[in-house]
Design an enzyme around this catalytic site. Structure first.
Site, PDB file in Angstrom:
ATOM      1  N   ARG A 116      -0.886   3.819   6.829  1.00 17.45           N
ATOM      2  CA  ARG A 116      -1.581   2.531   6.807  1.00 17.45           C
ATOM      3  C   ARG A 116      -0.598   1.379   7.054  1.00 17.45           C
ATOM      4  NH1 ARG A 116      -6.044  -0.395   7.800  1.00 17.45           N
ATOM      5  NH2 ARG A 116      -6.630  -1.826   6.139  1.00 17.45           N
TER       6      ARG A 116
ATOM      7  N   ASP B 189       0.849  -1.179   0.000  1.00 11.77           N
ATOM      8  CA  ASP B 189       0.000   0.000   0.000  1.00 11.77           C
ATOM      9  C   ASP B 189       0.890   1.236   0.000  1.00 11.77           C
ATOM     10  OD1 ASP B 189      -3.236   0.408   0.873  1.00 11.77           O
ATOM     11  OD2 ASP B 189      -1.949   2.156   1.085  1.00 11.77           O
TER      12      ASP B 189
ATOM     13  N   THR C  33     -13.787  -3.447  -8.856  1.00 11.76           N
ATOM     14  CA  THR C  33     -15.013  -3.446  -9.646  1.00 11.76           C
ATOM     15  C   THR C  33     -14.846  -2.564 -10.882  1.00 11.76           C
ATOM     16  OG1 THR C  33     -16.361  -3.784  -7.682  1.00 11.76           O
ATOM     17  CG2 THR C  33     -17.466  -2.906  -9.633  1.00 11.76           C
TER      18      THR C  33
ATOM     19  N   CYS D  98     -19.740   0.431  -3.187  1.00 13.36           N
ATOM     20  CA  CYS D  98     -20.170  -0.561  -4.179  1.00 13.36           C
ATOM     21  C   CYS D  98     -21.536  -0.249  -4.769  1.00 13.36           C
ATOM     22  CB  CYS D  98     -20.177  -1.955  -3.543  1.00 13.36           C
ATOM     23  SG  CYS D  98     -18.531  -2.599  -3.182  1.00 13.36           S
TER      24      CYS D  98
ATOM     25  N   ARG E  73     -16.928   6.249   3.143  1.00 16.28           N
ATOM     26  CA  ARG E  73     -16.837   6.491   1.704  1.00 16.28           C
ATOM     27  C   ARG E  73     -18.231   6.544   1.081  1.00 16.28           C
ATOM     28  NH1 ARG E  73     -13.179   1.710  -0.344  1.00 16.28           N
ATOM     29  NH2 ARG E  73     -14.605   0.652   1.084  1.00 16.28           N
TER      30      ARG E  73
END
Length: 423
Positions: free
Chosen positions: A39, A34, A122, A262, A333
């Site tokens: 993180r 990452d 996606t 999503c 998000r």
């Protein structure tokens, strides 16, 4: 490629990548990569701020086969790359493939002959082969399906869900050749308890993913429209749905806000793909319009109820409970609670947003205002339950309300006798 020689790299350690990397490390030497140094630091300290991987599981993985790194050189010895970066939409709801292109450039730096690159992000059908592969070829100097190969296995992570974890959800797999498809399927099936489904092509796998969430989006849009209709008729939508659900094949969808990374995004990928082929997807975009309208609709319903009860509107105190896109999860998000907030701001109200799950710094950075994570101490003219966190179930509402007030329950979470309105 010998299964025992697999050295796996997972690019992107968010809600999708980290649980997958942790799981794969139970069988394979795995590098989680990452670009965010904060993180990487927190993960190497054994803590996952997304709360998807428990600290004990993460620490065990780090003590085993998992390495978390932001150094591209640590990817060089890998031969099976999984790209799991976000694929958002821009301010005009057009697919933004920038994170995907950047990830392909990173992998292209270390790509070798016989390596396999699998995409989990996606996308609409064709992105893997016509958008991502050219980037990999250009950066690596290698030729697709001769020097290196590809696959697609769409993520099915449900943030905050501790029951349907990555290993317990059936996985769709695919490869750029029949042989590569079998290899990709073998890798995933070696760790996915629920099993796998090998699709006949990458584009079939891409299409399967993008319609999963589009179908859910359309179904929720339908019940959101029903809620608007029944509210005008003075009928309780939740009671209608409870009655209808007694039929064995009735689909149990509920009205509400449709956000997240999503369901609120994927239909736009499918819509743009359809438009590229000269077809205007009426149902898909109508569903998006309906669901995107719900935040403003809820705000207006609250104002109407306040007016009916004679509650002062101007400068009134409003408490919005919950800001994440779903319950019991820190993910903000594409949260649609922001639409409620923005619509109410137009009435010049004093708004407090209370969410113990959301990260205050992230909300401030991404949305530009402060939220509170501790139980507020003021009294309010209206409370809006926007997210059904478990910790809100027994919230002592009366302690925080003025004598004349309005309670609106977006989620149908509280007892009906306690509230003034709900979807």
């Amino acid at each position: 490629m010998d299964m025992n020689s697999k050295r796996i790299a997972v690019i992107g350690l968010g809600y999708v990548g980290l649980p997958l990397a942790r799981l794969l490390s139970t069988k394979y030497e795995t590098v989680g990569f990452d670009l965010n140094p904060v993180r990487i630091k927190e993960l190497n300290a054994g803590y996952d701020s997304t709360l998807e991987v428990e600290s004990e599981l993460l620490q065990n993985a780090l003590n085993g086969n998992l390495t978390c790194s932001g150094n591209v050189e640590d990817l060089r010895n890998c031969n099976f790359y999984i790209i799991a970066v976000p694929t958002p939409v821009d301010e005009n709801n057009n697919p933004d493939l920038t994170p995907l292109y950047k990830a392909c450039n990173t992998v292209g730096e270390v790509l070798k002959k016989e390596d396999i690159v699998v995409f989990e992000s996606t996308v609409y059908p064709g992105v893997t082969e016509y958008e991502c592969i050219p980037v990999l070829e250009k950066k690596s100097g290698l030729k697709f399906n001769e020097d290196f190969f590809a696959g697609y296995s769409p993520e099915r992570i449900n943030p905050g869900d501790k029951l349907h974890t990555v290993e317990k959800i059936k996985k769709v797999t695919s490869g750029s050749t029949p042989q590569i498809g079998k290899i990709v399927d073998e890798v995933y099936s070696s760790v996915i308890e629920a099993g796998t489904h090998l699709a006949p092509s990458i584009q079939v796998a891409e299409a399967a993913k993008v319609i999963e969430n589009s179908q859910r989006d359309i179904n929720i849009a339908f019940v959101n429209e029903l809620s608007k209709i029944f509210t005008r008729m003075g009928i309780d939508t939740q009671e209608v749905l409870e009655a209808a659900q007694t039929k064995w094949n009735f689909l149990p969808f509920k009205p509400g806000l449709v956000g997240g990374h999503c369901i609120g995004v994927d239909p736009y990928y499918l819509a743009q793909c359809a438009q590229r082929y000269g077809y205007n997807p009426e149902i898909i975009l109508a569903g998006r319009r309906m669901n995107d309208s719900m935040g403003e609709y809820i705000a207006n319903e609250v104002i109407k109820l306040m007016l009916k009860k004679g509650v002062q509107i101007l400068k009134s105190n409003i408490l919005i409970m919950g800001f994440t896109f779903k319950e019991n999860c820190p993910d903000v998000r594409n949260t649609k609670v922001i639409d409620i907030y923005n619509a109410l701001k137009e009435y010049d109200l004093n708004i407090t947003v209370y969410d113990p799950w959301a990260n205050k710094e992230i909300v401030k950075r991404e949305f530009g205002f402060d939220i509170v994570s501790e139980v507020p101490t003021d009294t309010y003219d209206s409370i809006i339950l926007a997210v059904a966190h478990d910790c809100f179930k027994n919230f002592e509402k009366k302690s925080f309300l003025k004598t004349n007030h309005v309670i609106f329950d977006v989620k149908g979470f509280w007892d009906k006798v306690e509230i003034d309105g709900r979807l």
